[in-house]
Each structure stands twice: as structure tokens, then as C-alpha cells.
Design a protein around this motif. Structure first.
Motif, short mmCIF file in Angstrom:
data_model
loop_
_atom_site.label_atom_id
_atom_site.label_comp_id
_atom_site.label_asym_id
_atom_site.label_seq_id
_atom_site.Cartn_x
_atom_site.Cartn_y
_atom_site.Cartn_z
N ARG A 168 0.86 -1.19 0.00
CA ARG A 168 0.00 0.00 0.00
C ARG A 168 0.89 1.23 0.00
O ARG A 168 1.73 1.40 0.88
N GLU B 127 0.99 7.59 1.31
CA GLU B 127 1.12 9.04 1.10
C GLU B 127 2.57 9.43 0.90
O GLU B 127 3.48 8.62 1.12
N ASP C 272 3.08 17.29 -9.63
CA ASP C 272 2.01 16.38 -9.98
C ASP C 272 2.60 14.98 -9.83
O ASP C 272 2.94 14.32 -10.81
N TYR D 279 3.63 10.99 -8.89
CA TYR D 279 3.18 9.60 -8.88
C TYR D 279 4.37 8.74 -8.52
O TYR D 279 5.52 9.18 -8.57
N ARG E 201 2.43 1.49 -10.97
CA ARG E 201 2.48 2.90 -10.60
C ARG E 201 1.15 3.40 -10.06
O ARG E 201 0.09 2.87 -10.39
N THR E 202 1.27 4.41 -9.22
CA THR E 202 0.08 5.05 -8.66
C THR E 202 -0.51 5.99 -9.70
O THR E 202 0.10 6.25 -10.74
N GLU E 203 -1.65 6.54 -9.36
CA GLU E 203 -2.22 7.58 -10.21
C GLU E 203 -1.44 8.88 -9.97
O GLU E 203 -0.76 9.04 -8.96
N LEU F 215 -1.32 12.66 -8.96
CA LEU F 215 -2.10 13.61 -8.17
C LEU F 215 -1.61 15.02 -8.49
O LEU F 215 -0.42 15.28 -8.52
N PRO G 226 1.07 14.35 -1.25
CA PRO G 226 -0.03 13.59 -1.83
C PRO G 226 -0.50 12.44 -0.94
O PRO G 226 0.29 11.88 -0.16
N TRP H 71 -2.23 8.92 -1.75
CA TRP H 71 -2.68 7.98 -2.78
C TRP H 71 -3.58 6.89 -2.19
O TRP H 71 -4.59 6.58 -2.74
N ASP H 72 -3.14 6.27 -1.12
CA ASP H 72 -3.81 5.13 -0.51
C ASP H 72 -4.23 4.10 -1.57
O ASP H 72 -5.40 3.73 -1.67
N GLN H 73 -3.24 3.65 -2.34
CA GLN H 73 -3.46 2.66 -3.39
C GLN H 73 -2.73 1.38 -3.05
O GLN H 73 -1.64 1.40 -2.47
#
Length: 133
Positions: free
Chosen positions: A15, A18, A32, A34, A46-48, A50, A56, A58-60
Motif C-alpha cells: 500500500r 502518502e 504532480d 506519482y 504505478r500510482t495515479e 495527483l 499527496p 494515494w492510498d493505493q
């Protein structure tokens, strides 16, 4: 240093929570950001992206299938700033994941040191678990 411990078969769950104080070489405006993450260069996730933030969230969640005997024990992270024309590296770091293979959750911040480690480009909060199969 190579570890003598090899992984059991299972799923490594990562996970990306942030980032904090993400500062690239370009100090104009905000980032911006990632995150690219990988165990092996051949399979990156990769994350999105932001927009407009140096902190940031993300919490992905990402998963990596681990085969028995897998000998790589580091998760690599590279944080990039997505610009209109290209991407600029904010920083990169890694974390040892061997304790996750032993059933321990890793909840830690990964530093993104600047050149020669004299300063920092921020840090990334990760939570890593391993589920044997």
C-alpha cells in the motif's frame, strides 16, 4: 548484500499511503507526483498522478505474485513529477521486504535522499504484507 533467505510462494501486498515534502530539482510551483514501484525492473506498477501537491495521499494497493525461492528482498520506489511535456524525477529509494516474508507487517516511511544523501526530496509512507499460498 544478498540474503540467504528465499521467499515462500505467496502474494506481496504493497500500500502506497502518502508522500510528504516531495521536492524535486525544479522548485517552481507544485508537483504532480506519482510513484513507480517494482521488485524486478521487468514488472513496474504505478500510482495515479495527483495534481498540484507536495504532500499527496494515494492510498493505493498493489500486489506482486512471489514464487517460492524468489531471492529479491528489496522494493524499489521512484517518485516522478508528471509535467505536460515530460516527467522529472523527484527522488528514489528502496525498502527491505525480507521481514514481510517472515509474516511481519512493514509500516514505514521510505526516504528519497538527494544526491550523496546530503538532503532529502521527501519520503513515501508504505505498508507491506505477505500472504503465503
Amino acid at each position: 548484500m544478498l540474503s540467504s533467505v528465499s521467499a515462500p510462494r505467496g502474494v506481496l501486498t504493497v500500500r502506497i499511503i502518502e508522500g510528504a515534502k516531495l521536492e524535486g530539482e525544479d522548485t517552481f510551483g507544485t508537483n504532480d507526483p506519482y510513484v513507480e514501484l517494482w521488485l524486478d525492473e521487468d514488472y513496474k506498477q504505478r500510482t495515479e498522478v495527483l495534481k498540484d501537491t507536495t504532500n499527496p495521499v494515494w492510498d493505493q494497493t498493489f500486489t506482486f505474485n512471489i514464487e517460492e525461492g524468489y531471492s529479491k528482498h528489496k522494493l524499489y520506489l521512484k517518485v516522478l513529477d508528471k509535467d505536460l511535456m515530460d516527467e522529472e524525477k523527484i527522488g528514489k529509494g528502496h525498502i527491505d521486504i525480507e521481514t514481510a516474508y517472515n509474516g511481519n507487517e512493514i509500516d514505514d516511511w521510505v526516504d528519497l535522499p538527494a544526491h550523496l544523501g546530503l538532503s532529502s526530496h521527501g519520503k513515501i509512507h508504505v505498508v507491506i504484507t505477505f500472504t503465503p499460498q
